[in-house]
Motif scaffolding. Sequence first.
Motif, PDB file in Angstrom:
ATOM      1  N   LYS A  86     -15.491  -3.577  -7.741  1.00 44.11           N
ATOM      2  CA  LYS A  86     -14.592  -2.994  -6.730  1.00 44.11           C
ATOM      3  C   LYS A  86     -14.427  -3.992  -5.593  1.00 44.11           C
ATOM      4  O   LYS A  86     -15.391  -4.427  -4.963  1.00 44.11           O
ATOM      5  CB  LYS A  86     -15.190  -1.683  -6.196  1.00 44.11           C
ATOM      6  CG  LYS A  86     -14.536  -1.144  -4.906  1.00 44.11           C
ATOM      7  CD  LYS A  86     -13.184  -0.533  -5.156  1.00 44.11           C
ATOM      8  CE  LYS A  86     -12.487  -0.136  -3.862  1.00 44.11           C
ATOM      9  NZ  LYS A  86     -13.225   0.715  -2.939  1.00 44.11           N
ATOM     10  N   GLY A 103      -8.841  -1.953  -3.636  1.00 41.74           N
ATOM     11  CA  GLY A 103      -8.310  -1.041  -2.636  1.00 41.74           C
ATOM     12  C   GLY A 103      -6.953  -1.516  -2.130  1.00 41.74           C
ATOM     13  O   GLY A 103      -6.460  -2.571  -2.515  1.00 41.74           O
ATOM     14  N   ASP A 157      -0.858   8.930   0.583  1.00 46.52           N
ATOM     15  CA  ASP A 157      -1.724   8.517  -0.517  1.00 46.52           C
ATOM     16  C   ASP A 157      -0.922   7.873  -1.647  1.00 46.52           C
ATOM     17  O   ASP A 157      -1.405   6.946  -2.311  1.00 46.52           O
ATOM     18  CB  ASP A 157      -2.516   9.714  -1.044  1.00 46.52           C
ATOM     19  CG  ASP A 157      -3.691  10.078  -0.137  1.00 46.52           C
ATOM     20  OD1 ASP A 157      -3.884   9.398   0.887  1.00 46.52           O
ATOM     21  OD2 ASP A 157      -4.416  11.040  -0.464  1.00 46.52           O
ATOM     22  N   MET A 185      -1.528   4.232  -3.303  1.00 45.26           N
ATOM     23  CA  MET A 185      -1.639   3.931  -4.733  1.00 45.26           C
ATOM     24  C   MET A 185      -0.751   2.749  -5.102  1.00 45.26           C
ATOM     25  O   MET A 185      -1.156   1.857  -5.868  1.00 45.26           O
ATOM     26  CB  MET A 185      -1.233   5.146  -5.560  1.00 45.26           C
ATOM     27  CG  MET A 185      -2.176   6.336  -5.473  1.00 45.26           C
ATOM     28  SD  MET A 185      -1.493   7.731  -6.419  1.00 45.26           S
ATOM     29  CE  MET A 185      -2.074   9.110  -5.440  1.00 45.26           C
ATOM     30  N   THR A 217      -2.283  -0.553  -4.116  1.00 42.33           N
ATOM     31  CA  THR A 217      -3.296  -1.066  -5.043  1.00 42.33           C
ATOM     32  C   THR A 217      -2.648  -1.742  -6.248  1.00 42.33           C
ATOM     33  O   THR A 217      -3.196  -2.703  -6.793  1.00 42.33           O
ATOM     34  CB  THR A 217      -4.254   0.042  -5.532  1.00 42.33           C
ATOM     35  OG1 THR A 217      -3.582   0.934  -6.419  1.00 42.33           O
ATOM     36  CG2 THR A 217      -4.848   0.816  -4.370  1.00 42.33           C
ATOM     37  N   GLY A 225      -5.339   4.029  -8.398  1.00 39.90           N
ATOM     38  CA  GLY A 225      -6.347   5.061  -8.124  1.00 39.90           C
ATOM     39  C   GLY A 225      -6.491   6.047  -9.266  1.00 39.90           C
ATOM     40  O   GLY A 225      -6.420   5.680 -10.440  1.00 39.90           O
ATOM     41  N   THR A 226      -6.673   7.312  -8.924  1.00 39.14           N
ATOM     42  CA  THR A 226      -6.759   8.357  -9.946  1.00 39.14           C
ATOM     43  C   THR A 226      -5.374   8.871 -10.340  1.00 39.14           C
ATOM     44  O   THR A 226      -5.243   9.636 -11.295  1.00 39.14           O
ATOM     45  CB  THR A 226      -7.584   9.560  -9.443  1.00 39.14           C
ATOM     46  OG1 THR A 226      -6.865  10.197  -8.375  1.00 39.14           O
ATOM     47  CG2 THR A 226      -8.965   9.133  -8.964  1.00 39.14           C
ATOM     48  N   SER A 239      -9.841   8.784  -3.150  1.00 38.90           N
ATOM     49  CA  SER A 239      -9.824   7.385  -2.730  1.00 38.90           C
ATOM     50  C   SER A 239     -10.025   6.454  -3.919  1.00 38.90           C
ATOM     51  O   SER A 239     -10.317   6.894  -5.044  1.00 38.90           O
ATOM     52  CB  SER A 239     -10.957   7.146  -1.726  1.00 38.90           C
ATOM     53  OG  SER A 239     -12.207   7.228  -2.398  1.00 38.90           O
ATOM     54  N   THR A 240      -9.918   5.143  -3.669  1.00 40.78           N
ATOM     55  CA  THR A 240     -10.226   4.180  -4.726  1.00 40.78           C
ATOM     56  C   THR A 240     -11.722   4.177  -5.038  1.00 40.78           C
ATOM     57  O   THR A 240     -12.130   3.728  -6.105  1.00 40.78           O
ATOM     58  CB  THR A 240      -9.769   2.755  -4.352  1.00 40.78           C
ATOM     59  OG1 THR A 240     -10.211   2.432  -3.029  1.00 40.78           O
ATOM     60  CG2 THR A 240      -8.255   2.633  -4.424  1.00 40.78           C
ATOM     61  N   GLY A 285     -11.774   6.550  -7.695  1.00 38.48           N
ATOM     62  CA  GLY A 285     -11.110   5.901  -8.829  1.00 38.48           C
ATOM     63  C   GLY A 285     -12.027   4.958  -9.589  1.00 38.48           C
ATOM     64  O   GLY A 285     -12.049   4.964 -10.821  1.00 38.48           O
TER      65      GLY A 285
END
Length: 230
Positions: free
Chosen positions: A6, A47, A66, A70, A73, A126-127, A133-134, A137
């Motif tokens: 990460k 992130g 959010d 995403m 990222t 992410g999810t 959050s990451t 994730g």
Amino acid sequence: MRILLKLSGEALSGDKKTGFDEETVRKVALQVKEILDKGTEVGIVIGGGNFWRGRSSENIDRTKADQIGMLATIMNCIYVSEIFRSVGMKTNILTPFEVGSFTKLFSKDRANKYFAKGQVVFFAGGTGHPYFSTDTGVVLRAIEVDADVILLAKAIDGVYDADPRTNPDAKKYDEVSIDEVIAKNLQVVDMTASILARDNKVPMWVFPLEEENSIVNTLYGKFNGTKVTV
């Protein structure tokens, strides 16, 4: 061994604190290539903080903020993936939602196929859902692809019982259990991610990205951070 690394968006921006610092990213790439060449399978989550901190805004709906995060990222993964390719690695980017031809849709089978081919797999977006959050994730992807450990590359050199930037008496842990992290809210990752890691027994190693050769050293015996045990 299979790891999930990460990286914070801010860490990749260097001293600028926004965008990218190519030399910083290249140093990361060369370290990842070294561990990849030694047989370690590498997945990466990045992130979006070098582009977007939407949660600090009171003028944007949280879901929309959010979603922008995403997308940040994904931009990060496309950029870093290209730097990785420039030093001789093969990469693929997986997302939990369609992004046209920019990425491929995540599935465990697809990720495992790329790992088997010796490719670095970037998990972007992410999810795919707001309010996660990451941190969440990376733990989720680690569980799904059966990673042995999560490596958390941070701006700080480990886990402390208080913020060392404001408390000179803060104590650093060489090792700490995930139960203690949760009980004391030590904020290694956010609480949702911490509980997910505990329930699925995913260890995490926290170390300073800025330290010379830190990723390689973390994996090969010169670890200078904190091991979060399960």
